[in-house]
Design a protein around this motif. Structure first.
Motif, PDB file in Angstrom:
ATOM      1  N   PHE A  92       2.885   0.251 -33.175  1.00 18.33           N
ATOM      2  CA  PHE A  92       2.149  -2.020 -32.761  1.00 18.33           C
ATOM      3  C   PHE A  92       3.689  -1.842 -31.553  1.00 18.33           C
ATOM      4  CE2 PHE A  92       4.604  -0.391 -37.013  1.00 18.33           C
ATOM      5  CZ  PHE A  92       5.925  -1.070 -36.630  1.00 18.33           C
ATOM      6  N   ALA A  93       3.758  -0.889 -31.527  1.00 19.38           N
ATOM      7  CA  ALA A  93       6.147  -1.116 -30.832  1.00 19.38           C
ATOM      8  C   ALA A  93       5.973   0.145 -30.016  1.00 19.38           C
ATOM      9  CB  ALA A  93       7.081  -1.209 -31.854  1.00 19.38           C
ATOM     10  N   PRO A  94       5.360  -0.291 -28.796  1.00 17.78           N
ATOM     11  CA  PRO A  94       5.581   1.075 -27.599  1.00 17.78           C
ATOM     12  C   PRO A  94       6.774   0.584 -26.597  1.00 17.78           C
ATOM     13  CG  PRO A  94       3.329  -1.030 -26.928  1.00 17.78           C
ATOM     14  CD  PRO A  94       3.715  -1.079 -28.789  1.00 17.78           C
ATOM     15  N   ARG A  95       7.169   1.443 -25.962  1.00 20.31           N
ATOM     16  CA  ARG A  95       8.670   1.693 -25.178  1.00 20.31           C
ATOM     17  C   ARG A  95       8.561   1.857 -24.447  1.00 20.31           C
ATOM     18  NH1 ARG A  95      14.381   1.056 -26.876  1.00 20.31           N
ATOM     19  NH2 ARG A  95      13.156  -0.536 -28.178  1.00 20.31           N
ATOM     20  N   ASP A  96       8.756   1.895 -23.288  1.00 25.21           N
ATOM     21  CA  ASP A  96       9.021   1.759 -21.722  1.00 25.21           C
ATOM     22  C   ASP A  96      10.025   3.536 -22.113  1.00 25.21           C
ATOM     23  OD1 ASP A  96       8.620   2.958 -19.343  1.00 25.21           O
ATOM     24  OD2 ASP A  96       9.242   0.858 -18.437  1.00 25.21           O
ATOM     25  N   TRP A  97       9.731   4.406 -22.373  1.00 24.95           N
ATOM     26  CA  TRP A  97      11.037   5.354 -22.964  1.00 24.95           C
ATOM     27  C   TRP A  97      11.617   5.772 -21.686  1.00 24.95           C
ATOM     28  CZ3 TRP A  97      11.865   5.923 -27.906  1.00 24.95           C
ATOM     29  CH2 TRP A  97      11.272   5.660 -28.476  1.00 24.95           C
ATOM     30  N   PRO A  98      12.626   6.302 -21.500  1.00 21.87           N
ATOM     31  CA  PRO A  98      12.933   6.999 -20.248  1.00 21.87           C
ATOM     32  C   PRO A  98      12.961   8.406 -20.059  1.00 21.87           C
ATOM     33  CG  PRO A  98      14.650   6.732 -21.963  1.00 21.87           C
ATOM     34  CD  PRO A  98      13.627   6.180 -22.610  1.00 21.87           C
ATOM     35  N   ASN A  99      12.315   9.296 -20.979  1.00 23.15           N
ATOM     36  CA  ASN A  99      12.122  10.517 -20.801  1.00 23.15           C
ATOM     37  C   ASN A  99      10.920  10.722 -21.561  1.00 23.15           C
ATOM     38  OD1 ASN A  99      15.061  10.390 -21.058  1.00 23.15           O
ATOM     39  ND2 ASN A  99      14.390  12.668 -20.311  1.00 23.15           N
ATOM     40  N   ASP A 110       1.091  -1.616  -0.132  1.00 25.20           N
ATOM     41  CA  ASP A 110      -0.323  -0.088   0.142  1.00 25.20           C
ATOM     42  C   ASP A 110       0.562   1.307   0.412  1.00 25.20           C
ATOM     43  OD1 ASP A 110      -1.708  -2.192   0.172  1.00 25.20           O
ATOM     44  OD2 ASP A 110      -2.654  -0.934   1.985  1.00 25.20           O
ATOM     45  N   ALA A 111       1.442   1.259   0.223  1.00 27.21           N
ATOM     46  CA  ALA A 111       2.705   2.189   1.049  1.00 27.21           C
ATOM     47  C   ALA A 111       3.160   2.548  -0.046  1.00 27.21           C
ATOM     48  CB  ALA A 111       4.049   2.401   1.691  1.00 27.21           C
ATOM     49  N   THR A 112       3.641   2.309  -1.400  1.00 23.29           N
ATOM     50  CA  THR A 112       4.744   1.915  -2.871  1.00 23.29           C
ATOM     51  C   THR A 112       3.335   2.489  -3.644  1.00 23.29           C
ATOM     52  OG1 THR A 112       5.675   0.160  -2.031  1.00 23.29           O
ATOM     53  CG2 THR A 112       6.687   0.708  -4.372  1.00 23.29           C
ATOM     54  N   LEU A 113       2.595   1.675  -3.013  1.00 23.58           N
ATOM     55  CA  LEU A 113       1.415   2.364  -4.095  1.00 23.58           C
ATOM     56  C   LEU A 113       0.758   3.800  -3.899  1.00 23.58           C
ATOM     57  CD1 LEU A 113      -0.643   0.983  -6.319  1.00 23.58           C
ATOM     58  CD2 LEU A 113      -2.235  -0.040  -4.351  1.00 23.58           C
ATOM     59  N   ALA A 114       1.029   4.728  -2.740  1.00 27.21           N
ATOM     60  CA  ALA A 114       0.588   5.151  -2.849  1.00 27.21           C
ATOM     61  C   ALA A 114       1.817   6.541  -3.327  1.00 27.21           C
ATOM     62  CB  ALA A 114       0.579   5.428  -0.992  1.00 27.21           C
ATOM     63  N   ALA A 115       3.160   5.607  -3.041  1.00 25.63           N
ATOM     64  CA  ALA A 115       3.807   7.124  -3.267  1.00 25.63           C
ATOM     65  C   ALA A 115       3.839   6.616  -4.519  1.00 25.63           C
ATOM     66  CB  ALA A 115       4.924   6.284  -3.123  1.00 25.63           C
ATOM     67  N   VAL A 116       3.323   5.436  -5.750  1.00 23.84           N
ATOM     68  CA  VAL A 116       3.280   5.330  -7.516  1.00 23.84           C
ATOM     69  C   VAL A 116       2.111   6.406  -7.929  1.00 23.84           C
ATOM     70  CG1 VAL A 116       2.319   4.088  -9.059  1.00 23.84           C
ATOM     71  CG2 VAL A 116       4.714   3.258  -7.724  1.00 23.84           C
ATOM     72  N   ILE A 117       1.288   6.345  -6.753  1.00 26.99           N
ATOM     73  CA  ILE A 117      -0.088   7.410  -7.226  1.00 26.99           C
ATOM     74  C   ILE A 117       0.818   8.512  -7.223  1.00 26.99           C
ATOM     75  CG2 ILE A 117      -2.017   7.869  -6.370  1.00 26.99           C
ATOM     76  CD1 ILE A 117      -2.606   4.938  -5.810  1.00 26.99           C
ATOM     77  N   ALA A 118       1.612   9.506  -6.744  1.00 26.01           N
ATOM     78  CA  ALA A 118       1.917  10.764  -6.121  1.00 26.01           C
ATOM     79  C   ALA A 118       3.141  11.425  -7.411  1.00 26.01           C
ATOM     80  CB  ALA A 118       2.650  11.277  -5.327  1.00 26.01           C
ATOM     81  N   GLU A 119       2.961  10.171  -8.633  1.00 25.26           N
ATOM     82  CA  GLU A 119       4.052  10.543  -9.475  1.00 25.26           C
ATOM     83  C   GLU A 119       2.509  10.634 -10.877  1.00 25.26           C
ATOM     84  OE1 GLU A 119       7.612   8.962  -9.342  1.00 25.26           O
ATOM     85  OE2 GLU A 119       8.353   9.926  -7.920  1.00 25.26           O
ATOM     86  N   ASP A 162      13.033  15.696 -18.905  1.00 23.60           N
ATOM     87  CA  ASP A 162      12.919  15.605 -17.717  1.00 23.60           C
ATOM     88  C   ASP A 162      12.619  14.323 -17.688  1.00 23.60           C
ATOM     89  OD1 ASP A 162      12.492  17.593 -16.553  1.00 23.60           O
ATOM     90  OD2 ASP A 162      10.181  17.577 -15.091  1.00 23.60           O
ATOM     91  N   GLU A 163      12.876  13.188 -16.831  1.00 27.72           N
ATOM     92  CA  GLU A 163      13.515  11.706 -17.057  1.00 27.72           C
ATOM     93  C   GLU A 163      12.096  11.112 -16.251  1.00 27.72           C
ATOM     94  OE1 GLU A 163      16.452  10.350 -14.965  1.00 27.72           O
ATOM     95  OE2 GLU A 163      17.545  11.002 -16.751  1.00 27.72           O
ATOM     96  N   ILE A 164      11.324  10.135 -16.986  1.00 30.04           N
ATOM     97  CA  ILE A 164       9.919   9.567 -16.475  1.00 30.04           C
ATOM     98  C   ILE A 164      10.128   9.370 -14.806  1.00 30.04           C
ATOM     99  CG2 ILE A 164       8.003   7.898 -16.215  1.00 30.04           C
ATOM    100  CD1 ILE A 164       8.719   8.621 -19.628  1.00 30.04           C
ATOM    101  N   PRO A 165       9.928   9.866 -13.979  1.00 27.79           N
ATOM    102  CA  PRO A 165       9.912   9.773 -12.613  1.00 27.79           C
ATOM    103  C   PRO A 165       9.593   7.286 -12.694  1.00 27.79           C
ATOM    104  CG  PRO A 165       7.785  10.646 -12.397  1.00 27.79           C
ATOM    105  CD  PRO A 165       8.392  11.178 -13.650  1.00 27.79           C
TER     106      PRO A 165
END
Ligand code: NAP
Length: 638
Positions: free
Chosen positions: A200-207, A12-21, A352-355
């Motif tokens: 057809f080629a999504p990517r987890d982009w750093p920025n 839960d705590a990590t989820l809350a931190a994630v939602i903050a971003e 910015d980098e994606i947090p």
């Protein structure tokens, strides 16, 4: 990229931190999608229709927190319930789209956006059906693709998927096109990466907007993953393509780096050569006489250490705007020669980098990625078009409509906020032409702040001469420098040059154009059967969108044309003159209604006669609609 556990495991705590971003509008629509309950978007919190608002769509910090507080128990319940999403009906999806854009949408837009969101489970770009055509017939038909940049890679992948034989000819030693060639410091994409990527080629982009090495690696890996590299002839350049009317085949002469030439033949040719790779050097007296290092942004000479050097930069377009701030950090001084200032739109997250939290949401929370892409797509494409469109009754100088005027005020205020309006610099950086007259640059303030540096000077006095040691301007002032950098753009309106393309009547295409390049739908040409182009005349975008989206529309359409040829054993296809002329008439009228078509705006979008040769003046939706499949009535199919 996120090292965090997946949804089932996250505490839960990590989820809350994630939602903050999270981006709040994205989170809100995701919650509707997960729960099936639209209450959260009906509660009075609205997304601003101002597309230049922040990643939270202008929602106040208090309301953002209110949404985060609501989100935590809902996502926990979703996690604990096994992660099964609700099903949504059409009206709710429509409401979500309207919520995110902050405006009422016409029904046809909703269909288009649903497709862009890929909510119908199918691919975003449905390719033409070729099942009815025998595999032998498919294999028998061959295509030469010229260029292995973004659109050449795409064409090769789609031809391969269709089972059609093809060869790609690429002048460089690797794939990537503009991302291979432009290596100047600071080079990065200026469309959000989640829309500047193949559907057809999504990517987890750093920025949010990644730098050039990341883009190059993306195109290299997509080519590798789709196993097309073996079909590319590198270090090979097409010199000439000539249509053989007897054989109904293209005869293509290629020249290799080792000095050899070869004649290849194919049933069809697709030019995917891009517009922005042949440097444009300005016609200035004395060009070539400068004795220090002198190079173009597109051919950056990395061997020169600029530390402590006096650097002269000519041009303030999209390239100079990216490399100058970095050069200014190293150099002793930078003198920038500006002929016309660019409009600069605020984008706080530009560098910015994606947090980590948002990475997690993009890769682990169902639908977040879809709504995130859509939010970027709207804010940086279709949503901007209205403010670039002319109102004929509007007669204030510097803008072309009320919406354009408001955009002008917003961008001017952004400049004032950073530069201040006390200094002479303010009047230099605020353009006289309407916003969107040229490519608008997006920035987090880096450009204006670099112009404020003590070692940077912006000179607006026109250059009259380049000398051995620097530059002389109209007022007679001399500026000395150690290094001269041209940020002066590309020979864009010289489409497909220096290749020679000879049609069925023996006429070379540039000769036929006589300085007025035109195509049907930007892709097909009367007298040039089975010859197609991607990113050809009038297929460029100024404000509305990702050129990859446009290329995907074009490849689908070109495959549709090829499917027409393959059906019933036809051999060639070319547009009728009537369709070609009507299309161009409509394009010309359309461009006159846009900021970039305004008579006093000078840019690389126009040719020497002042006609807009580069741009598509209408919406992405319309291009998407028109490119679903070729209309057989607009073509002669032999
Ligand atoms: P550009 O936008 O054509 O800019 C060229 C600059 O050189 C302009 O400021 C132009 O002034 C100036 N210039 C040209 N001839 C001149 C002369 N004789 N004297 C003084 N100044 C002169 O070229 P670019 O910056 O290379 O960008 C080209 C296109 O590439 C962009 O529009 C964009 O589509 C693309 N691009 C994209 C990215 C990205 O995605 N991140 C980055 C770079 C480029 P005028 O405005 O007065 O003509």
């Amino acid at each position: 990229m996120s090292a965090l556990p997946d949804l089932a495991q996250i505490d839960d705590a990590t989820l809350a931190a994630v939602i903050a971003e999270a981006s709040i509008p994205t989170l809100m629509n995701t919650l509707v999608h997960l729960t099936g309950d639209p209450a959260i978007i009906r509660g009075g919190i609205k997304v601003s229709p101002n597309v230049f608002a922040d990643n939270h769509g202008g929602i106040s910090p208090e309301d953002q927190q209110h949404i985060r507080d609501q989100a935590l128990p809902l996502i926990k319940a979703f996690r604990d319930g096994g992660g099964v999403p609700a099903s949504l009906d059409e009206d709710v999806i429509r409401e979500m789209i309207q919520f995110m854009t902050g405006m009422q949408m016409q029904p046809e837009y909703v269909d288009f956006l649903k497709s862009e969101l890929s909510l119908d489970d199918g691919p975003a770009f449905e390719q033409p059906a070729l099942e009815a055509i025998s595999p032998d017939r498919l294999k028998d038909f061959s295509v030469i693709v010229i260029g292995a940049g973004m659109s050449g890679i795409l064409t090769a992948i789609k031809l391969k998927e269709a089972g059609i034989a093809y060869t790609v000819i690429e002048k460089n030693p690797d794939v990537g096109g503009t991302w291979f060639q432009n290596t100047y410091p600071g080079c990065r994409v200026d469309s959000p990466n989640h829309t500047y990527s193949y559907s057809f080629a999504p990517r987890d982009w750093p920025n949010y907007y990644s730098p050039q090495p990341v883009l190059l690696e993306y195109f290299q890996s997509v080519a590798k993953d789709h196993d097309i590299r073996g079909d590319i002839q590198f270090n090979t350049e097409v010199e000439r393509a000539e249509y053989d009317s007897e054989e109904k085949r293209w005869r293509v002469t290629v020249h290799r780096d080792d000095g050899s030439t070869e004649l290849l033949t194919a049933n069809a040719v697709v030019s995917a050569v891009g517009q922005l790779n042949r440097p444009h050097y300005p016609e200035i007296n004395g060009i070539g006489s400068f004795e220090g290092p002198a190079f173009h942004s597109g051919e950056w000479e990395h061997e020169h250490d600029l530390t402590g050097k006096r650097v002269i930069v000519i041009g303030t377009g999209a390239s100079a705007f990216q490399f100058t701030p970095i050069v200014a950090e190293q150099a002793d001084s930078v003198t920038i020669f500006q002929r016309t200032p660019p409009w600069v739109a605020p984008r706080a997250e530009y560098h910015d980098e994606i947090p980590e939290g948002e990475h997690w949401l993009l890769s682990h929370l169902l639908f977040y990625d879809v709504w995130f892409r859509f939010f970027q797509f709207w804010r940086t494409s279709e949503g901007v078009l209205a403010s670039a469109t002319r109102d004929e009754a509007w007669n204030e100088s510097g803008s072309i409509s009320q919406a354009n005027h408001m955009l002008r005020e917003l961008l001017t205020e952004n400049a004032r906020r950073i530069v201040g309006d006390e200094d002479a610099l303010f009047s230099k950086v605020v353009p006289g032409y309407p916003p969107a007259g040229k490519r608008m640059l997006v920035d987090n303030g880096t450009w204006y702040r670099s112009l404020l540096r003590d070692n940077v000077e912006v000179v607006t006095d026109p250059i009259t001469k380049i000398t051995k040691t620097g530059v002389v301007t109209e007022s007679g002032r001399e500026f000395e420098g150690d290094v001269l950098i041209y940020g002066t753009g590309f020979q864009a309106s010289n489409f497909m040059s220096p290749m020679q393309i000879v049609g069925r009547d023996g006429v070379e295409i540039h000769e036929r154009w006589n300085g007025e390049p035109r195509a049907y739908m930007g892709m097909a040409y009367p007298y040039y059967p089975n010859f197609f182009s991607i990113y050809g005349p009038n297929t460029n975008l100024v404000v509305n969108g990702s050129i990859i989206f446009f290329s995907e529309c074009q490849v689908r359409y070109i495959l549709g044309c090829i499917a027409q040829v393959l059906t019933d054993d036809h051999r060639s296809i070319e547009p009728t003159l009537e369709a070609f002329e009507a299309h161009n008439e409509r394009i010309d009228q359309g461009n006159l209604q846009m900021a970039w078509g305004a008579p006093h705006v000078r840019s690389w979008y126009k040719n020497a006669s002042g006609r807009v040769t580069q741009n598509w003046p209408f919406s992405l939706r319309e291009f998407w609609e028109l490119t679903q499949a070729p209309d057989p009535q607009h073509f002669v199919i032999e």
